[in-house]
Design an enzyme around this catalytic site. Structure first.
Site, PDB file in Angstrom:
ATOM      1  N   SER A 250       0.855  -1.195   0.000  1.00 17.00           N
ATOM      2  CA  SER A 250       0.000   0.000   0.000  1.00 17.00           C
ATOM      3  C   SER A 250       0.888   1.242   0.000  1.00 17.00           C
ATOM      4  O   SER A 250       2.113   1.152   0.017  1.00 17.00           O
ATOM      5  CB  SER A 250      -0.892   0.007   1.237  1.00 17.00           C
ATOM      6  OG  SER A 250      -0.101   0.287   2.371  1.00 17.00           O
ATOM      7  N   LYS A 251       0.258   2.388   0.020  1.00 13.72           N
ATOM      8  CA  LYS A 251       0.956   3.683   0.017  1.00 13.72           C
ATOM      9  C   LYS A 251       2.083   3.736   1.048  1.00 13.72           C
ATOM     10  O   LYS A 251       3.104   4.385   0.842  1.00 13.72           O
ATOM     11  CB  LYS A 251      -0.034   4.806   0.334  1.00 13.72           C
ATOM     12  CG  LYS A 251      -0.863   5.209  -0.849  1.00 13.72           C
ATOM     13  CD  LYS A 251      -0.198   6.371  -1.585  1.00 13.72           C
ATOM     14  CE  LYS A 251      -0.735   6.485  -2.977  1.00 13.72           C
ATOM     15  NZ  LYS A 251       0.281   6.528  -4.002  1.00 13.72           N
TER      16      LYS A 251
END
Ligand code: GLU
Length: 487
Positions: A250-251
């Site tokens: 994810s980010k």
């Protein structure tokens, strides 16, 4: 000559335009592309855009751009499922007529209540088959209410489905764990399951390589192929990509979309090389492989079963390797747009190609991404440097001695007529002995004076590129700053 089986190798990448492509999507595209190219087969691009509520504006363009940027060229398509709706409707009705599917009139409210009750009983959410065995009379009554039904697949109530997965081996799902999934929604759009199977069949796809998250959809697809009397393609599910903390990527783990990597100055070849190692390896050792080598060696036997771990440091290292492999001309060409857009406005444009080229010959060794080049090289372009005067001082060198050293160095350099790295070294190296300083101390001081930083490319080459005038001016500025230390 290709054998017949080789020519019928047909792979597809089938992204849904519900967002910009992330590393996992592109890794899937890459494996499909490599498998097709390895076997001399075809690579087909199909946009699965039947979920209109989740469609993201511009995503299709970004998907196409990303594939093109990475050199993953396709032989057919892009096909758009949204332009093929009549085909799916026809097949859904065929399934209905042949008794493999049924009309379901359940309202969203009823389904929601059902789900809540299942959750209360800690049961997995699953359609309760309320409409599976409606009588003709009930159906006519529901029809009269004006509800538009959906079409659901009649999953066998008992037994199990086994298929052979090329990475996992035999995989079995019991039918009682499966749902009577929807084939055609009330808006007339097909679901992923229906459209995916219909197109894989009509497009004669021989192998489906997709992420592990789709494994649980595959028994549904296999049942659909059986109901339609079609031969299923071969399946290979690819390992997930996780962050170094083993959480879903994810980010938090850095950029996730390919576009972001492009913007940060990663090279497509480095990206491809990095991505292929997320789930495949040649021999568990070899890290650097060209596209030709990948096409030659790619095989599903070497695809791992366990999750691949994304390692950003490795990506940076690899990109640095690819940057250093470029010829200087190519490196300049790649870096120029980054310099042009990121150097301060005060720097005159257009940038001088010769000068940029000299600067970049010193930066190429050090850069890990193209985007960091403007920062690494800015002191070559700026008129005035901003730095903390304290950087000029070190163990042996206080303001007074630093002033003396820079003054003497300046005087010696003023007389130089051939301003190149060898001449500069020939003057400055003996100066260290003369002044009873270590070379590290002397060069460190001069480096700060001409670059404004403690870490920069090799000093003499840097000074040679900067030129006499700029270097002497920067020595003067350093002397002025040091003078404030006395007052
Ligand atoms: N449209 C699906 C996706 O976005 C395709 C999955 C598959 O390859 O079957 O990943």
């Amino acid at each position: 000559m290709q054998s017949e089986s080789e020519t019928s190798v047909r792979l597809r990448f089938a992204p849904s335009p519900t967002g910009y492509p992330h590393l996992g999507n592109i890794r899937t595209a890459l494996f499909n592309w490599l498998f097709a190219r390895h076997h001399g087969g075809k690579f087909i691009l199909r946009i699965e855009d039947t979920d209109i509520s989740r469609k993201v504006e511009g995503a299709v363009e970004v998907i196409l751009d990303s594939l093109q940027w990475l050199g993953l060229n396709w032989d057919e398509g892009p096909y758009f499922q949204s332009q093929r709706l009549p085909i799916y409707r026809e097949i859904a009705h065929r399934l209905l007529e042949e008794g493999h599917a049924y009309l379901c009139y359940c309202s969203p409210e009823r389904l929601e209540t059902m789900r809540q009750e299942q959750a209360k009983r800690k049961q997995p959410p699953k359609y309760d088959r309320h409409c599976r065995d409606l009588t003709q009379h009930e159906r006519t009554r529901l029809e009269a209410t004006g509800i538009t039904p959906v079409i659901r697949f009649k999953t066998p109530l008992e037994g199990e489905t086994t298929f052979y997965d090329l990475t996992h081996g035999p995989v079995t799902f019991k039918h009682d764990t499966l749902d009577d999934f929807i084939l055609l929604k009330s808006d007339g759009y097909p679901t992923y399951h229906l459209a995916n199977v219909v197109d894989d069949h009509l497009m004669a796809i021989s192998h489906v390589l997709r992420a592990d998250e789709w494994l649980s959809s595959t028994p549904r697809h296999v049942l659909l192929y059986q109901a339609l009397n079609w031969q299923a393609p071969q399946f290979a599910h690819l390992p997930m990509i996780l962050g170094s903390d083993r959480a879903k990527l994810s980010k938090r783990h850095g950029a996730t979309t390919i576009t972001e990597y492009q913007k940060q100055g990663y090279l497509p070849d480095a990206m491809v090389n990095f991505l292929v190692l997320l789930g495949w390896s040649l021999d568990d050792r070899t890290e650097l492989l060209s596209q030709e080598e990948l096409i030659k060696h790619f095989s599903l036997e070497r695809v791992g079963k366990t999750a691949a771990i994304f390692n950003r440091d490795k990506l940076e290292w690899m990109n640095g390797v690819y940057l250093r492999k470029l010829s200087l001309g190519e490196f300049v060409q790649q870096a120029m747009p980054f310099l042009d857009s990121e150097l301060p406005k005060s720097v005159d444009r257009p940038l001088n190609n010769d000068y940029v080229s000299q600067v970049l010959s010193l930066i190429q060794e050090r850069a890990k991404t193209l985007a960091e080049i403007p920062q690494l090289a800015s002191f070559f372009f700026l008129d005035e440097l901003q730095y903390d005067t304290g950087l000029l001082l070190s163990g042996k060198l206080d303001a007074k001695s630093a002033t003396k050293v820079i003054t003497i160095a300046s005087q010696k350099l003023e007389t130089v007529t051939t301003w190149d790295a060898t001449t500069l070294e020939g003057i400055l190296r003996p100066l260290a002995t003369e002044l009873n300083l270590g070379t590290g101390e002397l060069f460190g001081l001069l480096r700060v004076a001409v670059t404004g930083r403690t870490a920069a490319p090799p000093l003499f080459q840097t000074m040679a590129v900067l030129g006499k005038e700029k270097c002497l001016k920067r020595f003067d500025t350093a002397l002025q700053s040091l003078s404030t230390y006395f007052s």
